[in-house]
Design a protein around this motif. Structure first.
Motif, PDB file in Angstrom:
ATOM      1  N   VAL A  58       9.520  10.408   2.549  1.00 19.51           N
ATOM      2  CA  VAL A  58      10.860   9.860   2.765  1.00 19.51           C
ATOM      3  C   VAL A  58      10.862   8.385   2.409  1.00 19.51           C
ATOM      4  N   GLU A  59       9.798   7.676   2.809  1.00 19.49           N
ATOM      5  CA  GLU A  59       9.652   6.260   2.494  1.00 19.49           C
ATOM      6  C   GLU A  59       8.196   5.997   2.121  1.00 19.49           C
ATOM      7  N   PRO A  60       7.887   5.729   0.846  1.00 14.99           N
ATOM      8  CA  PRO A  60       6.504   5.483   0.429  1.00 14.99           C
ATOM      9  C   PRO A  60       5.861   4.330   1.195  1.00 14.99           C
ATOM     10  N   VAL A  62       1.223  -4.852 -13.420  1.00 17.65           N
ATOM     11  CA  VAL A  62       1.013  -4.631 -11.981  1.00 17.65           C
ATOM     12  C   VAL A  62       2.290  -4.094 -11.343  1.00 17.65           C
ATOM     13  N   GLY A  63       3.444  -4.637 -11.780  1.00 16.51           N
ATOM     14  CA  GLY A  63       4.716  -4.137 -11.280  1.00 16.51           C
ATOM     15  C   GLY A  63       4.913  -2.671 -11.622  1.00 16.51           C
ATOM     16  N   ASP A  69      -5.860   1.136  -2.379  1.00 10.32           N
ATOM     17  CA  ASP A  69      -5.558   1.464  -3.777  1.00 10.32           C
ATOM     18  C   ASP A  69      -5.461   0.226  -4.661  1.00 10.32           C
ATOM     19  N   TYR A  70      -5.388  -0.952  -4.013  1.00 12.22           N
ATOM     20  CA  TYR A  70      -5.232  -2.197  -4.762  1.00 12.22           C
ATOM     21  C   TYR A  70      -6.364  -3.163  -4.441  1.00 12.22           C
ATOM     22  N   ALA A  71      -7.542  -2.581  -4.132  1.00 13.81           N
ATOM     23  CA  ALA A  71      -8.698  -3.404  -3.761  1.00 13.81           C
ATOM     24  C   ALA A  71      -9.164  -4.293  -4.906  1.00 13.81           C
ATOM     25  N   ALA A 110       4.859   3.202 -10.305  1.00 13.71           N
ATOM     26  CA  ALA A 110       4.251   4.525 -10.474  1.00 13.71           C
ATOM     27  C   ALA A 110       3.782   5.078  -9.134  1.00 13.71           C
ATOM     28  N   ASP A 111       3.185   4.208  -8.300  1.00 14.07           N
ATOM     29  CA  ASP A 111       2.727   4.609  -6.968  1.00 14.07           C
ATOM     30  C   ASP A 111       3.912   5.040  -6.106  1.00 14.07           C
ATOM     31  N   TYR A 112       4.977   4.275  -6.167  1.00 15.14           N
ATOM     32  CA  TYR A 112       6.178   4.572  -5.381  1.00 15.14           C
ATOM     33  C   TYR A 112       6.774   5.915  -5.799  1.00 15.14           C
ATOM     34  N   ARG A 113       6.884   6.133  -7.106  1.00 18.52           N
ATOM     35  CA  ARG A 113       7.450   7.385  -7.609  1.00 18.52           C
ATOM     36  C   ARG A 113       6.549   8.570  -7.262  1.00 18.52           C
ATOM     37  N   ARG A 114       5.221   8.385  -7.329  1.00 17.51           N
ATOM     38  CA  ARG A 114       4.299   9.466  -7.003  1.00 17.51           C
ATOM     39  C   ARG A 114       4.485   9.930  -5.567  1.00 17.51           C
TER      40      ARG A 114
END
Length: 479
Positions: free
Chosen positions: A450-452, A433-434, A458-460, A439-443
């Motif tokens: 500028v700030e994800p 999960v981490g 997306d986490y339903a 991966a979401d942050y990097r995408r």
């Protein structure tokens, strides 16, 4: 009582003695490799919070405030006395292994704090609460509630009560030795100030930390820098001594490299708490747009604690002439204090006393909040929190005014080892999960954000509190 002490002694040996430290190192190393050395890739972003990091709304705890509360808890006796003990028992090479543990632990801290953010819960007063107990309950499922209860009990007993008494004792001893103050009066004062702060909840704790932690940390760093400047030509030799002792090119104490590794890793982990599951409880309180944002920020607190502040203490000791390799007649805070006096004069011992007082007090309010989070898991009502708010000032007073009272809390270290082991098991199970968060942050960063921002939709499939996350704003493009 003897059988109880024996049982907790066995628990301490079973965790700190052989299981915990290897587990922390292996897990931290695995997190580092699998994540692509995330703590180094985002190292620059960690520092942005120091110039801003305010909450998203009125009354919210900011990312920076959460960082400073956790720094206040991590920075303490381990940075002043702990480093001195590590050098005395393990030689200068122990400092090198403290660095290694910190750099690996930055990854562990990043993921445990990001998970605490993801699974945090909204409170009626508009704040957030979370930590390992919450990500065990909501991340691993109801069948693991028993594990969350074990964690919460260990957290409450060790940090919320035991370490609060020890810190009260630290303040009283330092004030009595340097200033001649009556421990009872110190205890009364400390208990009153603690009560005023803890009855204000996490908002007041965060505001206090935002003021005293920068003063505390920057003042101590400035003092160490003065020592370094005065002995600038000897710094390269001191650094070489650290490295040479760490890899066996020189030997300062019996046991050689083995003693350096053992002491460095043990004292490093005690100091920065990466992986122990304490800091995530504070990290979860911050209002941030994405869980990984606070994970990255909290990783910085490990770096500040060990690589910066512990190194400052090491330089004060190694650049002076008080420390004698292999000698153990002067160690702990006395070694640091006498080394500082040798560099800057008698007045500096009073400065160090002030630093110890601030370090210990910041740890008290940090420990209280960890206890509050544990109580919320165990009781789920405000009466449990009220009882803790009444109990902690009393415990702090007893620790300060009656030093022998701290012996009652002999279970603190073993229970800290237990809660760390529980946390590491949960971290290993929730690591996918981490990585999903990362991966979401990097995408989003690749897309120009500028700030994800976390989109809860997306986490339903996960048991997260949808009300803790606002709907995502459009991605802001880099100009």
């Amino acid at each position: 009582m003897d059988w109880l002490q024996t049982a907790f002694g066995w628990l301490g040996d079973a965790t700190w003695g052989w299981a915990l430290i290897p587990f922390l190192i292996v897990l931290g190393g695995a997190f580092t490799l699998i994540s692509g050395f995330v703590q180094f890739r985002f190292f620059g972003r960690m520092w942005n919070v120091l110039s801003g990091g305010h909450g998203q709304g009125e009354g919210e705890v900011s990312s920076r405030e959460a960082l400073l509360v956790s720094i206040g808890g991590r920075v303490g006796g381990g940075n002043i006395a702990g480093v001195a003990v590590a050098i005395t028992l393990g030689g200068p090479g122990a400092v090198f292994w403290m660095w290694v543990v910190a750099l690996i632990g930055m990854a562990t801290s990043l993921f445990e704090c990001a998970l605490a953010q993801l699974y945090k819960r909204s409170e009626p007063d508009g704040t957030f609460r979370g930590g390992p107990a919450q990500y065990i309950q909501h991340g691993l499922g109801q069948s693991f509630n028993w594990l969350a209860v074990i964690y919460a009990i260990a957290l409450l007993a060790s940090f919320g009560l035991g370490f609060s008494a020890f810190q009260g004792n630290t303040v009283a001893v330092a004030a009595n030795d340097s200033l001649g103050l009556d421990p009872v009066m110190v205890g009364v004062f400390l208990a009153l100030v603690t009560a005023v702060i803890v009855f204000g909840g996490i908002r007041r704790i965060a505001r206090v930390a935002d003021v005293i932690i920068p003063i505390m940390a920057l003042g101590y760093i400035a003092m160490a820098l003065a020592v370094i400047v005065l002995n600038f030509t000897e710094v390269p030799a001191a650094l070489w001594t650290i490295v040479a002792n760490a890899v066996g090119l020189e030997e300062a104490v019996g046991g050689g490299v083995g003693a350096a590794v053992a002491q460095g890793m043990r004292r490093g982990l005690f100091s920065n708490e990466a992986g122990l599951g304490s800091a995530p409880n504070v990290a979860a309180a911050a209002a941030v747009p994405h869980p990984m944002t606070q994970g990255i920020v909290q990783s910085l607190s490990v770096f500040i604690d060990t690589v910066i502040i512990c190194t400052c203490t090491a330089m004060v000791i190694l650049l002076g002439d008080v420390y004698v390799p292999g000698a153990t007649d002067v160690d702990g805070v006395a070694l640091t204090q006498q080394s500082l006096v040798g560099h800057l004069g008698d007045w500096s011992q009073y400065f160090l006393t002030g630093a110890v007082l601030l370090f210990a007090f910041s740890s008290i309010i940090y420990n209280y909040y960890l206890g509050e989070t544990a109580v919320s898991v165990l009781t789920g009502n405000r009466f449990g929190v009220l009882a803790l708010r009444l109990a902690v000032p009393v415990v702090v007073f007893l620790g300060a005014a009656a030093p022998g009272a701290t012996a009652v809390f002999f279970f603190s270290d073993p229970l800290m080892g237990l809660l760390a082991l529980v946390n590491l098991i949960a971290l290993a199970m929730l690591f996918p999960v981490g990585m999903r968060l990362l991966a979401d942050y990097r995408r989003q960063l690749r897309a120009g954000a500028v700030e994800p921002v976390l989109d809860p939709a997306d986490y339903a499939d996960l048991d997260i509190d949808q009300t803790a996350w606002t709907k995502p704003a459009p991605l802001r493009q880099v100009a």
